[in-house]
Design a protein around this motif. Structure first.
Motif, PDB file in Angstrom:
ATOM      1  N   VAL A  94       0.860  -1.184   0.000  1.00  0.00           N
ATOM      2  CA  VAL A  94       0.000   0.000   0.000  1.00  0.00           C
ATOM      3  C   VAL A  94       0.894   1.231   0.000  1.00  0.00           C
ATOM      4  O   VAL A  94       2.097   1.143   0.289  1.00  0.00           O
ATOM      5  CB  VAL A  94      -0.926   0.076   1.237  1.00  0.00           C
ATOM      6  N   ALA A  95       0.304   2.370  -0.293  1.00  0.00           N
ATOM      7  CA  ALA A  95       1.026   3.634  -0.166  1.00  0.00           C
ATOM      8  C   ALA A  95       1.197   3.967   1.319  1.00  0.00           C
ATOM      9  O   ALA A  95       0.379   3.546   2.159  1.00  0.00           O
ATOM     10  CB  ALA A  95       0.263   4.741  -0.887  1.00  0.00           C
ATOM     11  N   PRO A  96       2.235   4.712   1.685  1.00  0.00           N
ATOM     12  CA  PRO A  96       2.499   4.977   3.112  1.00  0.00           C
ATOM     13  C   PRO A  96       1.383   5.747   3.811  1.00  0.00           C
ATOM     14  O   PRO A  96       1.240   5.641   5.029  1.00  0.00           O
ATOM     15  CB  PRO A  96       3.804   5.781   3.082  1.00  0.00           C
ATOM     16  N   GLY A  97       0.574   6.495   3.069  1.00  0.00           N
ATOM     17  CA  GLY A  97      -0.508   7.245   3.701  1.00  0.00           C
ATOM     18  C   GLY A  97      -1.799   6.457   3.856  1.00  0.00           C
ATOM     19  O   GLY A  97      -2.773   6.960   4.431  1.00  0.00           O
ATOM     20  N   HIS A  98      -1.821   5.233   3.372  1.00  0.00           N
ATOM     21  CA  HIS A  98      -3.029   4.396   3.453  1.00  0.00           C
ATOM     22  C   HIS A  98      -3.208   3.884   4.882  1.00  0.00           C
ATOM     23  O   HIS A  98      -2.226   3.579   5.570  1.00  0.00           O
ATOM     24  CB  HIS A  98      -2.889   3.214   2.493  1.00  0.00           C
ATOM     25  N   PRO A  99      -4.456   3.773   5.361  1.00  0.00           N
ATOM     26  CA  PRO A  99      -4.678   3.289   6.744  1.00  0.00           C
ATOM     27  C   PRO A  99      -4.037   1.940   7.035  1.00  0.00           C
ATOM     28  O   PRO A  99      -3.585   1.691   8.165  1.00  0.00           O
ATOM     29  CB  PRO A  99      -6.206   3.209   6.841  1.00  0.00           C
ATOM     30  N   LEU A 100      -3.973   1.042   6.044  1.00  0.00           N
ATOM     31  CA  LEU A 100      -3.390  -0.275   6.290  1.00  0.00           C
ATOM     32  C   LEU A 100      -1.887  -0.214   6.518  1.00  0.00           C
ATOM     33  O   LEU A 100      -1.303  -1.161   7.062  1.00  0.00           O
ATOM     34  CB  LEU A 100      -3.682  -1.199   5.097  1.00  0.00           C
ATOM     35  N   PRO A 124       3.799  -8.000  -8.328  1.00  0.00           N
ATOM     36  CA  PRO A 124       5.040  -8.757  -8.520  1.00  0.00           C
ATOM     37  C   PRO A 124       6.195  -8.051  -7.806  1.00  0.00           C
ATOM     38  O   PRO A 124       6.366  -6.837  -7.928  1.00  0.00           O
ATOM     39  CB  PRO A 124       5.235  -8.744 -10.041  1.00  0.00           C
ATOM     40  N   GLU A 125       6.948  -8.830  -7.069  1.00  0.00           N
ATOM     41  CA  GLU A 125       8.026  -8.256  -6.247  1.00  0.00           C
ATOM     42  C   GLU A 125       9.011  -7.441  -7.078  1.00  0.00           C
ATOM     43  O   GLU A 125       9.525  -6.411  -6.627  1.00  0.00           O
ATOM     44  CB  GLU A 125       8.749  -9.388  -5.512  1.00  0.00           C
ATOM     45  N   HIS A 126       9.285  -7.885  -8.320  1.00  0.00           N
ATOM     46  CA  HIS A 126      10.267  -7.168  -9.127  1.00  0.00           C
ATOM     47  C   HIS A 126       9.788  -5.780  -9.523  1.00  0.00           C
ATOM     48  O   HIS A 126      10.599  -4.916  -9.866  1.00  0.00           O
ATOM     49  CB  HIS A 126      10.629  -7.977 -10.386  1.00  0.00           C
ATOM     50  N   LEU A 127       8.477  -5.536  -9.478  1.00  0.00           N
ATOM     51  CA  LEU A 127       7.957  -4.222  -9.844  1.00  0.00           C
ATOM     52  C   LEU A 127       7.865  -3.260  -8.666  1.00  0.00           C
ATOM     53  O   LEU A 127       7.800  -2.047  -8.867  1.00  0.00           O
ATOM     54  CB  LEU A 127       6.568  -4.366 -10.480  1.00  0.00           C
ATOM     55  N   VAL A 128       7.842  -3.793  -7.449  1.00  0.00           N
ATOM     56  CA  VAL A 128       7.668  -2.901  -6.292  1.00  0.00           C
ATOM     57  C   VAL A 128       8.910  -2.816  -5.410  1.00  0.00           C
ATOM     58  O   VAL A 128       8.910  -2.087  -4.424  1.00  0.00           O
ATOM     59  CB  VAL A 128       6.448  -3.340  -5.442  1.00  0.00           C
ATOM     60  N   ALA A 129       9.968  -3.525  -5.766  1.00  0.00           N
ATOM     61  CA  ALA A 129      11.179  -3.480  -4.940  1.00  0.00           C
ATOM     62  C   ALA A 129      11.722  -2.055  -4.831  1.00  0.00           C
ATOM     63  O   ALA A 129      12.051  -1.580  -3.733  1.00  0.00           O
ATOM     64  CB  ALA A 129      12.241  -4.424  -5.516  1.00  0.00           C
ATOM     65  N   SER A 130      11.798  -1.356  -5.956  1.00  0.00           N
ATOM     66  CA  SER A 130      12.332   0.018  -5.936  1.00  0.00           C
ATOM     67  C   SER A 130      11.409   0.978  -5.192  1.00  0.00           C
ATOM     68  O   SER A 130      11.883   1.763  -4.354  1.00  0.00           O
ATOM     69  CB  SER A 130      12.581   0.514  -7.361  1.00  0.00           C
ATOM     70  N   PRO A 131      10.085   0.976  -5.444  1.00  0.00           N
ATOM     71  CA  PRO A 131       9.209   1.856  -4.665  1.00  0.00           C
ATOM     72  C   PRO A 131       9.249   1.574  -3.160  1.00  0.00           C
ATOM     73  O   PRO A 131       9.146   2.505  -2.356  1.00  0.00           O
ATOM     74  CB  PRO A 131       7.812   1.584  -5.243  1.00  0.00           C
ATOM     75  N   ILE A 132       9.403   0.307  -2.777  1.00  0.00           N
ATOM     76  CA  ILE A 132       9.499  -0.006  -1.344  1.00  0.00           C
ATOM     77  C   ILE A 132      10.784   0.587  -0.773  1.00  0.00           C
ATOM     78  O   ILE A 132      10.785   1.199   0.305  1.00  0.00           O
ATOM     79  CB  ILE A 132       9.444  -1.528  -1.117  1.00  0.00           C
ATOM     80  N   THR A 133      11.890   0.431  -1.498  1.00  0.00           N
ATOM     81  CA  THR A 133      13.163   1.001  -1.049  1.00  0.00           C
ATOM     82  C   THR A 133      13.069   2.524  -0.947  1.00  0.00           C
ATOM     83  O   THR A 133      13.607   3.142  -0.016  1.00  0.00           O
ATOM     84  CB  THR A 133      14.293   0.621  -2.018  1.00  0.00           C
ATOM     85  N   ALA A 134      12.361   3.132  -1.909  1.00  0.00           N
ATOM     86  CA  ALA A 134      12.233   4.595  -1.927  1.00  0.00           C
ATOM     87  C   ALA A 134      11.215   5.107  -0.908  1.00  0.00           C
ATOM     88  O   ALA A 134      11.129   6.317  -0.661  1.00  0.00           O
ATOM     89  CB  ALA A 134      11.837   5.057  -3.322  1.00  0.00           C
ATOM     90  N   GLY A 135      10.430   4.203  -0.319  1.00  0.00           N
ATOM     91  CA  GLY A 135       9.444   4.614   0.665  1.00  0.00           C
ATOM     92  C   GLY A 135       8.123   5.065   0.087  1.00  0.00           C
ATOM     93  O   GLY A 135       7.258   5.554   0.819  1.00  0.00           O
ATOM     94  N   THR A 136       7.932   4.888  -1.224  1.00  0.00           N
ATOM     95  CA  THR A 136       6.656   5.289  -1.839  1.00  0.00           C
ATOM     96  C   THR A 136       5.616   4.178  -1.765  1.00  0.00           C
ATOM     97  O   THR A 136       4.447   4.409  -2.064  1.00  0.00           O
ATOM     98  CB  THR A 136       6.864   5.710  -3.299  1.00  0.00           C
ATOM     99  N   LEU A 137       6.043   2.980  -1.396  1.00  0.00           N
ATOM    100  CA  LEU A 137       5.132   1.884  -1.092  1.00  0.00           C
ATOM    101  C   LEU A 137       5.594   1.204   0.185  1.00  0.00           C
ATOM    102  O   LEU A 137       6.801   1.188   0.502  1.00  0.00           O
ATOM    103  CB  LEU A 137       5.083   0.864  -2.227  1.00  0.00           C
ATOM    104  N   VAL A 138       4.634   0.620   0.893  1.00  0.00           N
ATOM    105  CA  VAL A 138       4.919  -0.062   2.157  1.00  0.00           C
ATOM    106  C   VAL A 138       4.452  -1.512   2.036  1.00  0.00           C
ATOM    107  O   VAL A 138       3.309  -1.765   1.643  1.00  0.00           O
ATOM    108  CB  VAL A 138       4.186   0.631   3.326  1.00  0.00           C
ATOM    109  N   PRO A 139       5.328  -2.489   2.367  1.00  0.00           N
ATOM    110  CA  PRO A 139       4.899  -3.895   2.303  1.00  0.00           C
ATOM    111  C   PRO A 139       3.886  -4.218   3.404  1.00  0.00           C
ATOM    112  O   PRO A 139       3.995  -3.718   4.524  1.00  0.00           O
ATOM    113  CB  PRO A 139       6.196  -4.682   2.486  1.00  0.00           C
ATOM    114  N   LEU A 140       2.916  -5.050   3.054  1.00  0.00           N
ATOM    115  CA  LEU A 140       1.927  -5.531   4.018  1.00  0.00           C
ATOM    116  C   LEU A 140       2.215  -6.991   4.353  1.00  0.00           C
ATOM    117  O   LEU A 140       2.628  -7.761   3.491  1.00  0.00           O
ATOM    118  CB  LEU A 140       0.521  -5.453   3.427  1.00  0.00           C
ATOM    119  N   GLN A 141       1.955  -7.364   5.565  1.00  0.00           N
ATOM    120  CA  GLN A 141       1.903  -8.766   5.940  1.00  0.00           C
ATOM    121  C   GLN A 141       0.438  -9.142   6.100  1.00  0.00           C
ATOM    122  O   GLN A 141      -0.338  -8.402   6.709  1.00  0.00           O
ATOM    123  CB  GLN A 141       2.657  -9.004   7.262  1.00  0.00           C
TER     124      GLN A 141
END
Length: 299
Positions: A174-180, A241-258
């Motif tokens: 999700v995006a960092p501003g999302h409630p989840l 797909p992990e290969h598409l979100v690895a960079s946004p997660i590193t940059a902080g524009t996406l947050v991984p969910l468990q």
């Protein structure tokens, strides 16, 4: 002959431009200079334009001559490809190789095999289609693609021969501003249900089989890139797909969910190379399939 235009005339024109003179072109083509001059005179008369300025010691291309030399090169190259495809077909090569690739499939692992395919069959036309989920299998069934690089869920159809190539890990984000993003723990089904889930959907059968649906609110997408835009905009959550979100997660524009009891296979989704059981691949298709399996095949 194309109307009043022949490939030989274009070949003579290009050779003069390359060698710098009528006499040099004659030597290269094994013709007397008068024959070269006559060919160009005939071409000029047929097209109603002057290709060379003959007022000086050496004939020089006119402005229109320079433009038409460029066009002549394109026509000759196209004619060469025409002849090469015909020759390949006479030798048993398929006239075109059509590939259908699912949008979730990463491109990088395929590049080496496709590069060598291009080097091995330089004159083979290759067509690619990347459509929504299910598009690759649909093209295989219709016969409009010879080889699919795709997911096959829930099982491999009986009329398809499929070879596992690789696995892609799916990461809920999700995006960092999302409630989840601020749960601080694994999300339960109850946590996910109220929020929009961004779902990659089959454009032909959006109500067909679906996997990993958890939310009560679904926004369906055909295009993976568009879904990523909405995800980054904070308009929902999804598995990517992990290969598409690895960079946004590193940059902080996406947050991984468990996700608690996540039904997504822990080892990732299997990508197959597949073709119809009753449609034998041509030589280039077999060569590419062999190369992909050698480079990528999972155990």
């Amino acid at each position: 002959m194309i109307g009043n235009l022949s490939l030989d005339q274009l070949r003579v024109l290009v050779t003069i431009a390359d060698t710098g003179s009528f006499s040099a072109a004659g030597r290269k083509l094994g013709r007397v200079q008068s024959a070269i001059s006559q060919t160009i005179a005939t071409l000029e008369a047929a097209q109603g334009v002057g290709l060379f300025d003959r007022s000086g010691h050496r004939p020089l291309l006119t402005d229109v001559g320079r433009v038409l030399v460029v066009q002549a090169r394109l026509v000759l190259a196209s004619a060469g490809r025409f002849e090469a495809v015909a020759a390949g077909t006479r030798d048993g090569l398929e006239p075109e190789l059509t590939l259908a690739i699912d949008p979730l499939v990463p491109t990088a692992p395929l590049i080496d095999s496709l590069r060598v395919l291009s080097e091995t069959f330089p004159d083979l036309p290759v067509s690619f289609s990347t459509e929504g989920l299910g598009g690759a299998l649909r093209r295989l069934h219709s016969g409009s693609a010879a080889l699919g690089i795709c997911l096959l869920l829930p099982d491999v159809p009986e009329d398809i021969i499929a070879y596992p190539l690789l696995r892609i890990a799916m990461q809920p984000v999700v995006a960092p501003g999302h409630p989840l993003a601020n749960l601080g723990r694994a999300a339960t089904r109850g946590d996910l249900e109220p929020h929009v889930q961004l779902v990659l959907s089959d454009p032909v059968d959006p109500g067909g089989a679906a996997y990993g649906l958890t939310s009560a609110r679904l926004w369906r997408f055909i295009d993976l890139g568009r879904r990523l835009d909405f995800l980054l905009g904070g308009l929902g959550w999804c598995r990517m797909p992990e290969h598409l979100v690895a960079s946004p997660i590193t940059a902080g524009t996406l947050v991984p969910l468990q996700i608690e009891d996540d039904p997504t296979p822990a080892g990732g989704l299997i990508i197959y190379a597949a073709h119809r059981r009753d449609h034998a691949l041509g030589p280039a298709g077999r060569w590419l399939l062999h190369g992909l399996r050698n480079r990528l095949a999972i155990v």
